[in-house]
Design a protein around this motif. Structure first.
Motif, PDB file in Angstrom:
ATOM      1  N   SER A   3       0.830  -1.203   0.000  1.00  0.00           N
ATOM      2  CA  SER A   3       0.000   0.000   0.000  1.00  0.00           C
ATOM      3  C   SER A   3       0.862   1.249   0.000  1.00  0.00           C
ATOM      4  N   ALA A   4       2.089   1.145  -0.533  1.00  0.00           N
ATOM      5  CA  ALA A   4       2.973   2.306  -0.589  1.00  0.00           C
ATOM      6  C   ALA A   4       2.327   3.415  -1.396  1.00  0.00           C
ATOM      7  N   VAL A  19       6.772  -2.430   4.077  1.00  0.00           N
ATOM      8  CA  VAL A  19       8.065  -1.958   3.583  1.00  0.00           C
ATOM      9  C   VAL A  19       8.713  -2.964   2.639  1.00  0.00           C
ATOM     10  N   ALA A  20       8.762  -4.221   3.036  1.00  0.00           N
ATOM     11  CA  ALA A  20       9.437  -5.226   2.203  1.00  0.00           C
ATOM     12  C   ALA A  20       8.790  -5.325   0.825  1.00  0.00           C
ATOM     13  N   ASP A  21       7.455  -5.368   0.782  1.00  0.00           N
ATOM     14  CA  ASP A  21       6.759  -5.437  -0.507  1.00  0.00           C
ATOM     15  C   ASP A  21       7.017  -4.182  -1.333  1.00  0.00           C
ATOM     16  N   ALA A  22       7.002  -3.026  -0.672  1.00  0.00           N
ATOM     17  CA  ALA A  22       7.228  -1.764  -1.379  1.00  0.00           C
ATOM     18  C   ALA A  22       8.628  -1.719  -1.968  1.00  0.00           C
ATOM     19  N   ASP A  41      15.556  -2.380  10.368  1.00  0.00           N
ATOM     20  CA  ASP A  41      15.257  -2.293   8.943  1.00  0.00           C
ATOM     21  C   ASP A  41      14.296  -3.407   8.529  1.00  0.00           C
ATOM     22  N   ALA A  42      13.031  -3.040   8.317  1.00  0.00           N
ATOM     23  CA  ALA A  42      12.018  -4.024   7.943  1.00  0.00           C
ATOM     24  C   ALA A  42      12.197  -4.527   6.519  1.00  0.00           C
ATOM     25  N   SER A  43      13.049  -3.843   5.737  1.00  0.00           N
ATOM     26  CA  SER A  43      13.248  -4.235   4.340  1.00  0.00           C
ATOM     27  C   SER A  43      14.385  -5.230   4.176  1.00  0.00           C
TER      28      SER A  43
END
Length: 311
Positions: A3-4, A19-22, A41-43
């Motif tokens: 949902s970025a 965050v990771a999906d974005a 860092d969630a990414s």
């Protein structure tokens, strides 16, 4: 699906969970991670992130968002200017208030967008900065959105809020005043930023960071008696450069009488807590500086009564 929310080009904000999906979907290279405390860092593991900026920022109306905004927007600007391949994502826990405020600040600072336009843009993508952040960003916009004005904008917003809260409650909460820089055995140096002290006994009264800016007035012509003289045909005096004979500061804990409310005095003198000499005055309704500008509320230290070092 992430949902970025994208705005402007190559800059996004989103909730922490996305965050990771974005990062994978947008090819993110730089991350601004906002939390209280700053999150990990969630990414990590999703893409090859070049840099992560972690910022401690509570989603609270009293929090200074402008200090974080200057740091985060500089980080984002450097990243985006370095390469057209760089993409920046700003995230907080919910992706609504803090991250949206930072993206709005970026637009204001680097894309010459007004506060109203920036707010509409982030709201259009699901952002909703809290009321304190909104007021601070609006103040910063009025002061030119330069990094150098961020501290002043927050200070002016803070003292205005203190005055509003005092009017609403009928008294000034002790937590609203700043700590006395001259209290106790340890004296703060304000990281070399300067201080002001009583000229008679040298007791420290204010740090440089306690000082409040104000726009210079029109000089002698701004005063009521001078305006009346002109209206009566008395002419004008020789043009003078407006000057300030006072330093205006935040309310400090050594200032006796400023806490009184609900029928108590709204004005009074400020005396040195050590030698009792008068060093200035306070007035919740405002004081007119010698340069002609009105400062409201006003906690005034007279330059003739203090030694000011860097204030």
């Amino acid at each position: 699906m992430s949902s970025a929310r994208a705005f402007p080009s190559r800059l996004f904000f989103c909730p922490e969970r996305d965050v990771a999906d974005a990062c994978r979907a947008r090819g993110v290279t730089h991350v601004v991670a906002i939390g209280w405390p700053a999150p990990e860092d969630a990414s990590e593991g999703s893409v090859a992130i070049e840099r992560v900026l972690r910022i401690d920022l509570a989603d609270d109306e009293l929090t200074d968002v402008l200090e974080a905004a200057t740091t985060a927007t500089t980080f984002a600007r450097v990243a985006l200017e370095a390469s057209e391949e760089h993409v920046v994502v700003v995230h907080c826990h919910a992706g609504v208030s803090r991250s949206a405020a930072i993206v709005a600040a970026y637009m204001m600072r680097w894309e010459s967008v007004s506060w109203a336009e920036a707010l509409r843009a982030v709201e259009g993508h699901g952002g909703d900065p809290n009321e304190g952040f909104r007021a601070q960003l609006e103040m910063w916009d009025a002061m030119g959105t330069r990094a150098a004005t961020a501290r002043d904008a927050y200070a002016l917003w803070s003292v205005a809020k203190i005055a509003r809260d005092r009017d609403a409650r009928g008294y000034l909460e002790s937590t609203s005043v700043r700590r006395d820089p001259g209290a106790g055995d340890a004296v703060e140096d304000d990281a070399g930023g300067g201080w002001a002290g009583c000229r008679k006994c040298r007791r420290r009264l204010a740090r440089a960071s306690d000082a409040l800016p104000h726009a210079h007035g029109e000089g002698i012509d701004a005063f009521a008696w001078k305006r009346k003289r002109k209206e009566d045909g008395g002419g004008t005096t020789r043009e003078r450069t407006p000057s300030c004979s006072s330093v205006f500061v935040m309310p400090l804990s050594w200032m006796r009488g400023i806490e009184d409310g609900d029928g108590g005095p709204t004005r009074g003198k400020l005396t040195c807590p050590r030698c009792e000499v008068k060093v200035g005055a306070f007035d919740w309704a405002g004081i007119q500086c010698s340069c002609g500008a009105w400062v409201t509320p006003a906690f005034q230290l007279q330059r003739a009564k203090i030694d000011a070092f860097g204030v």
